[in-house]
Design a protein around this motif. Structure first.
Motif, PDB file in Angstrom:
ATOM      1  N   UNK A   1       0.826  -1.219   0.000  1.00 32.32           N
ATOM      2  CA  UNK A   1       0.000   0.000   0.000  1.00 32.32           C
ATOM      3  C   UNK A   1       0.857   1.266   0.000  1.00 32.32           C
ATOM      4  N   UNK A   2       2.153   1.139  -0.128  1.00 25.89           N
ATOM      5  CA  UNK A   2       3.029   2.314  -0.173  1.00 25.89           C
ATOM      6  C   UNK A   2       3.054   3.067   1.148  1.00 25.89           C
ATOM      7  N   UNK A   3       2.822   4.368   1.088  1.00 27.51           N
ATOM      8  CA  UNK A   3       2.887   5.226   2.270  1.00 27.51           C
ATOM      9  C   UNK A   3       1.522   5.462   2.908  1.00 27.51           C
ATOM     10  N   UNK A   4       0.581   4.591   2.638  1.00 28.84           N
ATOM     11  CA  UNK A   4      -0.776   4.755   3.156  1.00 28.84           C
ATOM     12  C   UNK A   4      -0.787   4.796   4.685  1.00 28.84           C
ATOM     13  N   UNK A   5      -0.037   3.908   5.319  1.00 30.00           N
ATOM     14  CA  UNK A   5      -0.024   3.850   6.784  1.00 30.00           C
ATOM     15  C   UNK A   5       0.539   5.130   7.376  1.00 30.00           C
ATOM     16  N   UNK A   6       1.570   5.691   6.742  1.00 28.20           N
ATOM     17  CA  UNK A   6       2.170   6.923   7.249  1.00 28.20           C
ATOM     18  C   UNK A   6       1.217   8.105   7.064  1.00 28.20           C
ATOM     19  N   UNK A   7       0.504   8.141   5.932  1.00 31.18           N
ATOM     20  CA  UNK A   7      -0.461   9.226   5.724  1.00 31.18           C
ATOM     21  C   UNK A   7      -1.575   9.156   6.757  1.00 31.18           C
ATOM     22  N   UNK A   8      -2.037   7.951   7.039  1.00 27.34           N
ATOM     23  CA  UNK A   8      -3.077   7.801   8.059  1.00 27.34           C
ATOM     24  C   UNK A   8      -2.538   8.195   9.431  1.00 27.34           C
ATOM     25  N   UNK A   9      -1.279   7.841   9.677  1.00 27.76           N
ATOM     26  CA  UNK A   9      -0.671   8.107  10.976  1.00 27.76           C
ATOM     27  C   UNK A   9      -0.668   9.603  11.281  1.00 27.76           C
ATOM     28  N   UNK A  10      -0.260  10.413  10.301  1.00 31.35           N
ATOM     29  CA  UNK A  10      -0.137  11.846  10.549  1.00 31.35           C
ATOM     30  C   UNK A  10      -1.439  12.607  10.333  1.00 31.35           C
ATOM     31  N   UNK A  11      -2.481  11.902   9.939  1.00 30.69           N
ATOM     32  CA  UNK A  11      -3.800  12.525   9.874  1.00 30.69           C
ATOM     33  C   UNK A  11      -4.685  12.084  11.041  1.00 30.69           C
ATOM     34  N   UNK A  12      -4.150  11.213  11.896  1.00 28.43           N
ATOM     35  CA  UNK A  12      -4.904  10.697  13.034  1.00 28.43           C
ATOM     36  C   UNK A  12      -4.697  11.611  14.240  1.00 28.43           C
ATOM     37  N   UNK A  13      -5.777  12.167  14.751  1.00 36.58           N
ATOM     38  CA  UNK A  13      -5.683  13.071  15.900  1.00 36.58           C
ATOM     39  C   UNK A  13      -5.123  12.362  17.128  1.00 36.58           C
TER      40      UNK A  13
END
Length: 324
Positions: free
Chosen positions: A76-88
């Motif tokens: 999934x590429x950088x999907x986990x990192x994008x979710x990580x930094x968009x998670x409050x």
């Protein structure tokens, strides 16, 4: 002209006679094979437990499912990192981690240096050794025991802190320290200081003993009192050790801890007590989202390495001692 050429030839001859050919790398390795064989277990340990697990970082770029083989995993590429930094929640956890780590680092440095300098001023050897021994004994206690002592000390039912403050007239009724979020970071910092101040002071005491005694004698001749000698002789004498330890500790800025926050934390202070390590535990083991937990761990490692090199570069630019 002839004399100059003769001098040049003479210097070249001397260099040729005194120069020893350098041994090759393999020859030096053969000459030190006993040392290399002795280092093999350590090398195997480092590779097995420090480098081989890095292969698991691939989970951060996958939608990892434990039941599937590596070739069957979905990338999934950088999907986990994008979710990580968009998670409050993660941003809140990151705030807690940085804040508690900064508090621990500042309090740890200030108290350890101050304690080492004051302990060095004690002239009675037996009394000095007794204080030093008592001060670093808490280091050998596990955090389970320490947090139990802290919880009992802060208890509203006969806790020594509440009893003492009520006796002195500072408060009129017991305070629920562990249920008030804005007190939690200070409690964690104070717990770290109590547990580690004596142990952290050992290296500063060793550095103080290496200071040339003639510097203190010269300062005394110039009329310096005890406090001025501490300020202008002792502190500059341990400056290099302080800088090196500061560089090393900056790399641990995202290592606020796990045990003390996990054991002292509760549902009331959860927004102030959770760190990245607790976040990884929650998502990795309790929820089963190994990919997100791995991404959080990678972020912590990359930031730590970056901070170490940045601090080392800054120290080098200002001409101070550096780690690398």
């Amino acid at each position: 002209m002839a004399s100059a050429e003769k001098a040049v030839r003479t210097r070249a001859a001397v260099r040729a006679e005194t120069s020893v050919p350098k041994a090759s790398v393999f020859k030096r390795m053969r000459g030190q094979k006993q040392l290399m064989l002795m280092s093999l277990p350590i090398l195997a340990y480092v590779v097995l437990f420090s480098y081989y697990p890095v292969w698991g970082w691939t989970m951060a770029f996958q939608n990892y499912k434990p039941a599937k083989a590596f070739a069957e995993q979905e990338w999934v590429g950088l999907k986990q990192f994008r979710f990580l930094f968009s998670d409050d929640m993660f941003l809140n956890v990151l705030r807690n981690t940085i804040a508690m780590s900064f508090i621990n680092m500042v309090l740890g440095f200030v108290t350890a240096i101050a304690f080492a300098i004051l302990l060095n001023e004690i002239k009675h050897r037996l009394y000095k050794r007794a204080i030093q021994t008592i001060s670093y004994l808490p280091h050998f206690l596990s955090w389970i025991i320490v947090t139990g002592i802290v919880a009992n000390s802060l208890s509203v039912d006969g806790g020594i802190v509440n009893v003492l403050l009520m006796k002195l007239g500072f408060i009129h009724e017991p305070i629920m320290w562990l249920s008030l979020p804005h007190y939690f970071w200070g409690i964690v910092g104070a717990s770290h200081v109590w547990k580690e101040v004596g142990w952290n002071a050992i290296i500063y005491l060793a550095a103080i003993t290496s200071i040339d005694p003639s510097l203190y004698e010269a300062a005394e001749i110039d009329g310096a009192n005890r406090y001025q000698k501490m300020l202008y002789v002792t502190l500059p004498g341990i400056k290099s050790i302080v800088i090196i330890l500061l560089i090393m500790n900056i790399g641990w800025i995202l290592e606020a801890g796990f045990e003390v926050q996990y054991l002292l934390g509760n549902g009331v202070v959860v927004d102030w007590s959770q760190t990245i390590d607790i976040f990884v535990l929650k998502y990795g083991l309790q929820i089963g989202n190994y990919s997100l937990a791995t991404a959080a761990g990678i972020f912590k490692s990359v930031v730590s390495i970056t901070l170490i090199f940045a601090a080392n570069t800054i120290a080098k630019r200002f001409g101070d001692d550096r780690l690398i």
